[in-house]
Each structure stands twice: as C-alpha cells, then as structure tokens.
Design a protein around this motif. Structure first.
Motif, PDB file in Angstrom:
ATOM      1  N   VAL A  28       7.852   8.600   6.587  1.00  0.00           N
ATOM      2  CA  VAL A  28       8.377   7.509   5.749  1.00  0.00           C
ATOM      3  C   VAL A  28       7.275   6.692   5.058  1.00  0.00           C
ATOM      4  CG1 VAL A  28      10.537   7.298   7.045  1.00  0.00           C
ATOM      5  CG2 VAL A  28       8.537   5.952   7.740  1.00  0.00           C
ATOM      6  N   THR A  29       6.045   7.184   5.087  1.00  0.00           N
ATOM      7  CA  THR A  29       4.950   6.424   4.471  1.00  0.00           C
ATOM      8  C   THR A  29       5.191   6.166   2.975  1.00  0.00           C
ATOM      9  OG1 THR A  29       3.419   7.277   6.124  1.00  0.00           O
ATOM     10  CG2 THR A  29       2.461   6.276   4.165  1.00  0.00           C
ATOM     11  N   PRO A  30       5.581   7.172   2.181  1.00  0.00           N
ATOM     12  CA  PRO A  30       5.829   6.887   0.763  1.00  0.00           C
ATOM     13  C   PRO A  30       6.963   5.888   0.553  1.00  0.00           C
ATOM     14  CG  PRO A  30       5.608   9.246   1.118  1.00  0.00           C
ATOM     15  CD  PRO A  30       5.703   8.605   2.470  1.00  0.00           C
ATOM     16  N   ASP A  31       7.979   5.963   1.385  1.00  0.00           N
ATOM     17  CA  ASP A  31       9.115   5.042   1.261  1.00  0.00           C
ATOM     18  C   ASP A  31       8.661   3.601   1.521  1.00  0.00           C
ATOM     19  OD1 ASP A  31      11.206   7.314   1.170  1.00  0.00           O
ATOM     20  OD2 ASP A  31      10.058   7.693   2.987  1.00  0.00           O
ATOM     21  N   ALA A  32       7.840   3.427   2.562  1.00  0.00           N
ATOM     22  CA  ALA A  32       7.306   2.094   2.874  1.00  0.00           C
ATOM     23  C   ALA A  32       6.413   1.604   1.739  1.00  0.00           C
ATOM     24  CB  ALA A  32       6.528   2.139   4.188  1.00  0.00           C
ATOM     25  N   THR A  33       5.603   2.496   1.215  1.00  0.00           N
ATOM     26  CA  THR A  33       4.673   2.124   0.142  1.00  0.00           C
ATOM     27  C   THR A  33       5.437   1.696  -1.108  1.00  0.00           C
ATOM     28  OG1 THR A  33       3.038   3.682   1.029  1.00  0.00           O
ATOM     29  CG2 THR A  33       2.730   2.939  -1.251  1.00  0.00           C
ATOM     30  N   LEU A  34       6.469   2.433  -1.456  1.00  0.00           N
ATOM     31  CA  LEU A  34       7.258   2.082  -2.642  1.00  0.00           C
ATOM     32  C   LEU A  34       7.899   0.706  -2.516  1.00  0.00           C
ATOM     33  CD1 LEU A  34       8.911   5.531  -3.424  1.00  0.00           C
ATOM     34  CD2 LEU A  34       7.264   4.290  -4.877  1.00  0.00           C
ATOM     35  N   GLU A  35       8.159   0.270  -1.299  1.00  0.00           N
ATOM     36  CA  GLU A  35       8.763  -1.046  -1.100  1.00  0.00           C
ATOM     37  C   GLU A  35       7.761  -2.192  -1.222  1.00  0.00           C
ATOM     38  OE1 GLU A  35      11.376  -1.429   2.269  1.00  0.00           O
ATOM     39  OE2 GLU A  35      12.388   0.463   1.807  1.00  0.00           O
ATOM     40  N   VAL A  36       6.461  -1.893  -1.159  1.00  0.00           N
ATOM     41  CA  VAL A  36       5.473  -2.983  -1.243  1.00  0.00           C
ATOM     42  C   VAL A  36       4.659  -2.980  -2.540  1.00  0.00           C
ATOM     43  CG1 VAL A  36       5.295  -3.239   1.256  1.00  0.00           C
ATOM     44  CG2 VAL A  36       3.682  -1.759   0.070  1.00  0.00           C
ATOM     45  N   ILE A  37       4.626  -1.857  -3.256  1.00  0.00           N
ATOM     46  CA  ILE A  37       3.848  -1.858  -4.498  1.00  0.00           C
ATOM     47  C   ILE A  37       4.627  -2.531  -5.620  1.00  0.00           C
ATOM     48  CG2 ILE A  37       2.459   0.160  -3.901  1.00  0.00           C
ATOM     49  CD1 ILE A  37       4.248   1.829  -5.781  1.00  0.00           C
ATOM     50  N   GLU A  38       3.879  -3.019  -6.608  1.00  0.00           N
ATOM     51  CA  GLU A  38       4.479  -3.654  -7.778  1.00  0.00           C
ATOM     52  C   GLU A  38       4.521  -2.714  -8.972  1.00  0.00           C
ATOM     53  OE1 GLU A  38       2.820  -8.003  -6.361  1.00  0.00           O
ATOM     54  OE2 GLU A  38       1.636  -6.797  -7.749  1.00  0.00           O
ATOM     55  N   LYS A  39       3.565  -1.784  -9.028  1.00  0.00           N
ATOM     56  CA  LYS A  39       3.502  -0.793 -10.100  1.00  0.00           C
ATOM     57  C   LYS A  39       3.060   0.533  -9.493  1.00  0.00           C
ATOM     58  CE  LYS A  39       1.675  -4.021 -13.553  1.00  0.00           C
ATOM     59  NZ  LYS A  39       0.509  -4.276 -14.417  1.00  0.00           N
ATOM     60  N   GLU A  40       3.643   1.616  -9.973  1.00  0.00           N
ATOM     61  CA  GLU A  40       3.190   2.941  -9.540  1.00  0.00           C
ATOM     62  C   GLU A  40       2.032   3.407 -10.414  1.00  0.00           C
ATOM     63  OE1 GLU A  40       5.661   6.263  -8.102  1.00  0.00           O
ATOM     64  OE2 GLU A  40       7.355   4.986  -8.660  1.00  0.00           O
ATOM     65  N   VAL A  41       1.188   4.253  -9.844  1.00  0.00           N
ATOM     66  CA  VAL A  41       0.119   4.939 -10.568  1.00  0.00           C
ATOM     67  C   VAL A  41       0.319   6.435 -10.272  1.00  0.00           C
ATOM     68  CG1 VAL A  41      -2.367   5.108 -10.984  1.00  0.00           C
ATOM     69  CG2 VAL A  41      -1.383   2.942 -10.191  1.00  0.00           C
ATOM     70  N   PRO A  42       1.297   7.055 -10.933  1.00  0.00           N
ATOM     71  CA  PRO A  42       1.700   8.410 -10.567  1.00  0.00           C
ATOM     72  C   PRO A  42       0.627   9.480 -10.760  1.00  0.00           C
ATOM     73  CG  PRO A  42       2.827   7.698 -12.564  1.00  0.00           C
ATOM     74  CD  PRO A  42       2.101   6.510 -12.025  1.00  0.00           C
ATOM     75  N   GLY A  43      -0.296   9.261 -11.683  1.00  0.00           N
ATOM     76  CA  GLY A  43      -1.323  10.272 -11.941  1.00  0.00           C
ATOM     77  C   GLY A  43      -2.184  10.576 -10.725  1.00  0.00           C
ATOM     78  N   ILE A  44      -2.369   9.596  -9.853  1.00  0.00           N
ATOM     79  CA  ILE A  44      -3.197   9.819  -8.663  1.00  0.00           C
ATOM     80  C   ILE A  44      -2.521  10.827  -7.736  1.00  0.00           C
ATOM     81  CG2 ILE A  44      -4.133   8.739  -6.580  1.00  0.00           C
ATOM     82  CD1 ILE A  44      -4.624   6.211  -8.271  1.00  0.00           C
ATOM     83  N   ALA A  45      -1.249  10.611  -7.420  1.00  0.00           N
ATOM     84  CA  ALA A  45      -0.532  11.540  -6.544  1.00  0.00           C
ATOM     85  C   ALA A  45      -0.391  12.908  -7.211  1.00  0.00           C
ATOM     86  CB  ALA A  45       0.830  10.968  -6.176  1.00  0.00           C
ATOM     87  N   GLU A  46      -0.180  12.913  -8.527  1.00  0.00           N
ATOM     88  CA  GLU A  46      -0.075  14.179  -9.253  1.00  0.00           C
ATOM     89  C   GLU A  46      -1.380  14.960  -9.160  1.00  0.00           C
ATOM     90  OE1 GLU A  46       1.044  12.837 -13.144  1.00  0.00           O
ATOM     91  OE2 GLU A  46       3.044  12.249 -12.473  1.00  0.00           O
TER      92      GLU A  46
END
Length: 160
Positions: free
Chosen positions: A77-95
């Motif tokens: 559930v790490t990504p789920d927790a992270t999505l709840e605390v970030i204000e903006k995504e930076v999708p290129g990093i995960a990609e």
C-alpha cells in the motif's frame, strides 16, 4: 551542497526486526555521494503508518525515498499512502524507473510506484528488493539534484 534525504523502508518483517534492511543500506550508499541521510525509519505495510512516516520525513528532508510495498500483493500500500500525502505527482520519475526495469525483467511493469511533491520535498517510491532499488535509483539519480534545486526555488533556466 549536501541535500537532506529521508529513507523509509516499508516491511512487516523489517519493522519487527525479523529481516535486515538491505534495501535501505543500498539507498544510503548510492545517495551518500551527494546527500546526507537525516531521517530513517522502518514501518510495517500499514497505510496510516506509512503516511505518518512520510509526513514526518518531509519536515526534515529535501527528498524522501520509500522502499517496499509497491507491488500487487494485498498488503502493498505504499503508493496508495503516498498518493494521499503528495500535492502534485511527478509521473516521469516512476515511468523512468519502470522503463529501466523492463530492460531487465518483464515483471517491472507490475510496479505501482509513484513520485510526487509535498511542499518543497520530492517523494519517490522505490521497489523493495536491494537489486531493484539499485537499478531504479540508478535510472533517476542524475535528475534528482536538479529536481530538488527547482523545488527549493532555483531560478536558473532548465534548457542547455
């Protein structure tokens, strides 16, 4: 300039002292060339505990690197927790991490890792295995100082 890095290892066994945190050590070894680890925590695969650790780490660090809990297992559930605390995504990093991983193993496409920003801190989910942590971090490491500088308000232009 030294950057401040937080490492959060997400592992049920690690949080109980039943497994050594080899992935956290890999992260520290890689980032220690240009950053100082100022926060380190091992938490179980519990969304609220992961969120709390990230929120605490943000107050100490320019970069928060989590490892573990990014797959398809029900307790990941790490990504789920992270999505709840970030204000903006930076999708290129995960990609970029998934693309680099796919060059080595087809199961890299199963990673749900995310990256994003809270305030002026960059937060990135890394996989759990030491080998995958090393490969993922190597895929993005060169861009991280620039990203942190921009978050801190560096006004220089990005084009070269």
């Amino acid at each position: 300039m030294k950057y401040r890095v937080a490492i959060i290892t997400v592992s049920d066994k690690g949080s109980k002292g039943q497994r050594e945190d080899l992935s956290g050590k890999v992260i520290e070894e890689i980032v220690s060339q240009w950053a100082e680890v100022v926060f380190y925590r091992i938490v179980p695969d519990e969304k609220e505990e992961i969120k709390q650790a990230i929120l605490e780490a943000v107050s100490h660090a320019d970069l928060v690197l989590t490892n573990g809990g990014t797959g398809l297992y029900p307790r990941d559930v790490t990504p789920d927790a992270t999505l709840e605390v970030i204000e903006k995504e930076v999708p290129g990093i995960a990609e970029a991490m998934r693309i680099a991983g796919l060059a080595k193993t087809k199961t890299a496409m199963l990673s749900r890792a995310v990256a994003g920003i809270r305030g002026r801190t960059l937060i990135i989910n890394l996989p759990g295995s030491p080998k995958a942590v090393k490969e993922s971090l190597e895929a993005i490491i060169d861009a991280l100082p620039h990203a942190i500088d921009k978050l801190k308000g560096d006004p220089t232009e990005c084009g070269r």
